[in-house]
Design a protein around this motif. Structure first.
Motif, PDB file in Angstrom:
ATOM      1  N   UNK A 108       0.861  -1.183   0.000  1.00 40.37           N
ATOM      2  CA  UNK A 108       0.000   0.000   0.000  1.00 40.37           C
ATOM      3  C   UNK A 108       0.895   1.230   0.000  1.00 40.37           C
ATOM      4  N   UNK A 109       0.544   2.195  -0.836  1.00 36.91           N
ATOM      5  CA  UNK A 109       1.301   3.444  -0.874  1.00 36.91           C
ATOM      6  C   UNK A 109       0.398   4.527  -1.454  1.00 36.91           C
ATOM      7  N   UNK A 110      -0.241   5.281  -0.572  1.00 39.35           N
ATOM      8  CA  UNK A 110      -1.120   6.326  -1.068  1.00 39.35           C
ATOM      9  C   UNK A 110      -1.800   7.082   0.047  1.00 39.35           C
ATOM     10  N   UNK A 111      -2.595   8.067  -0.365  1.00 42.01           N
ATOM     11  CA  UNK A 111      -3.394   8.846   0.579  1.00 42.01           C
ATOM     12  C   UNK A 111      -4.847   8.427   0.433  1.00 42.01           C
ATOM     13  N   UNK A 112      -5.514   8.333   1.591  1.00 42.42           N
ATOM     14  CA  UNK A 112      -6.872   7.816   1.627  1.00 42.42           C
ATOM     15  C   UNK A 112      -7.723   8.666   2.556  1.00 42.42           C
ATOM     16  N   UNK A 113      -8.991   8.815   2.206  1.00 44.99           N
ATOM     17  CA  UNK A 113      -9.927   9.441   3.135  1.00 44.99           C
ATOM     18  C   UNK A 113     -10.076   8.509   4.331  1.00 44.99           C
ATOM     19  N   UNK A 114     -10.674   8.996   5.398  1.00 43.06           N
ATOM     20  CA  UNK A 114     -10.876   8.167   6.583  1.00 43.06           C
ATOM     21  C   UNK A 114     -11.706   6.926   6.235  1.00 43.06           C
ATOM     22  N   UNK A 115     -12.731   7.106   5.413  1.00 38.33           N
ATOM     23  CA  UNK A 115     -13.579   5.970   5.026  1.00 38.33           C
ATOM     24  C   UNK A 115     -12.801   4.965   4.194  1.00 38.33           C
ATOM     25  N   UNK A 116     -12.018   5.455   3.234  1.00 41.95           N
ATOM     26  CA  UNK A 116     -11.226   4.557   2.386  1.00 41.95           C
ATOM     27  C   UNK A 116     -10.180   3.812   3.210  1.00 41.95           C
ATOM     28  N   UNK A 117      -9.506   4.541   4.102  1.00 42.78           N
ATOM     29  CA  UNK A 117      -8.484   3.919   4.950  1.00 42.78           C
ATOM     30  C   UNK A 117      -9.108   2.829   5.802  1.00 42.78           C
ATOM     31  N   UNK A 118     -10.263   3.113   6.359  1.00 40.41           N
ATOM     32  CA  UNK A 118     -10.927   2.115   7.191  1.00 40.41           C
ATOM     33  C   UNK A 118     -11.278   0.876   6.369  1.00 40.41           C
ATOM     34  N   UNK A 119     -11.805   1.063   5.167  1.00 39.80           N
ATOM     35  CA  UNK A 119     -12.166  -0.081   4.316  1.00 39.80           C
ATOM     36  C   UNK A 119     -10.938  -0.914   3.962  1.00 39.80           C
ATOM     37  N   UNK A 120      -9.861  -0.256   3.550  1.00 39.29           N
ATOM     38  CA  UNK A 120      -8.638  -0.974   3.160  1.00 39.29           C
ATOM     39  C   UNK A 120      -8.075  -1.751   4.344  1.00 39.29           C
ATOM     40  N   UNK A 121      -7.906  -1.071   5.466  1.00 33.14           N
ATOM     41  CA  UNK A 121      -7.284  -1.707   6.625  1.00 33.14           C
ATOM     42  C   UNK A 121      -8.166  -2.788   7.237  1.00 33.14           C
ATOM     43  N   UNK A 122      -9.467  -2.535   7.309  1.00 32.24           N
ATOM     44  CA  UNK A 122     -10.373  -3.540   7.868  1.00 32.24           C
ATOM     45  C   UNK A 122     -10.434  -4.776   6.976  1.00 32.24           C
ATOM     46  N   UNK A 123     -10.360  -4.580   5.674  1.00 31.69           N
ATOM     47  CA  UNK A 123     -10.349  -5.731   4.763  1.00 31.69           C
ATOM     48  C   UNK A 123      -9.137  -6.611   5.010  1.00 31.69           C
ATOM     49  N   UNK A 124      -7.975  -5.998   5.152  1.00 28.01           N
ATOM     50  CA  UNK A 124      -6.758  -6.763   5.432  1.00 28.01           C
ATOM     51  C   UNK A 124      -6.847  -7.493   6.767  1.00 28.01           C
ATOM     52  N   UNK A 125      -7.276  -6.782   7.795  1.00 27.70           N
ATOM     53  CA  UNK A 125      -7.356  -7.387   9.125  1.00 27.70           C
ATOM     54  C   UNK A 125      -8.408  -8.487   9.167  1.00 27.70           C
ATOM     55  N   UNK A 126      -9.571  -8.242   8.567  1.00 27.19           N
ATOM     56  CA  UNK A 126     -10.615  -9.269   8.548  1.00 27.19           C
ATOM     57  C   UNK A 126     -10.141 -10.525   7.821  1.00 27.19           C
TER      58      UNK A 126
END
Length: 99
Positions: free
Chosen positions: A11-29
């Motif tokens: 991962x290498x980029x800037x994300x809104x709070x919603x996008x960051x949450x979706x990306x990170x939660x997907x990985x963790x889930x």
């Protein structure tokens, strides 16, 4: 092989709070689901101890809760995130095959 270590940018980029949450939660889930499946499989097939998987699931769940709080706060306060994540693969000889 030339090297035992291989690095990849995940991962290498800037994300809104919603996008960051979706990306990170997907990985963790995904990791939590993986540990549930491995623990279940090892327990059913081999009656192995699953404490390591249970501990990792607890750690990941705690991380998930912390990220949820951070992204919630960031959204309320108008922040976004720069996320950078690299993966390192290290080749490790399988000791069972060497013996």
């Amino acid at each position: 092989m030339e090297s035992n270590n291989h690095n990849f940018k995940l991962i290498d980029g800037e994300f809104s709070a919603e996008e960051a949450q979706k990306v990170l939660m997907s990985l963790i889930n995904y990791k939590i689901d993986f540990h549930h499946l491995v623990a279940f499989s090892n327990h059913i097939r081999f009656n192995n101890d699953i404490e390591g998987s249970k501990k990792r699931i607890e750690e990941l769940t705690k991380t998930k809760d912390e990220i949820a709080e951070i992204t919630k706060m960031a959204k309320l306060e108008g922040y976004h995130f720069a996320i950078k994540s690299d993966i390192t693969l290290e080749l490790v000889r399988n000791k069972e095959l060497v013996e």
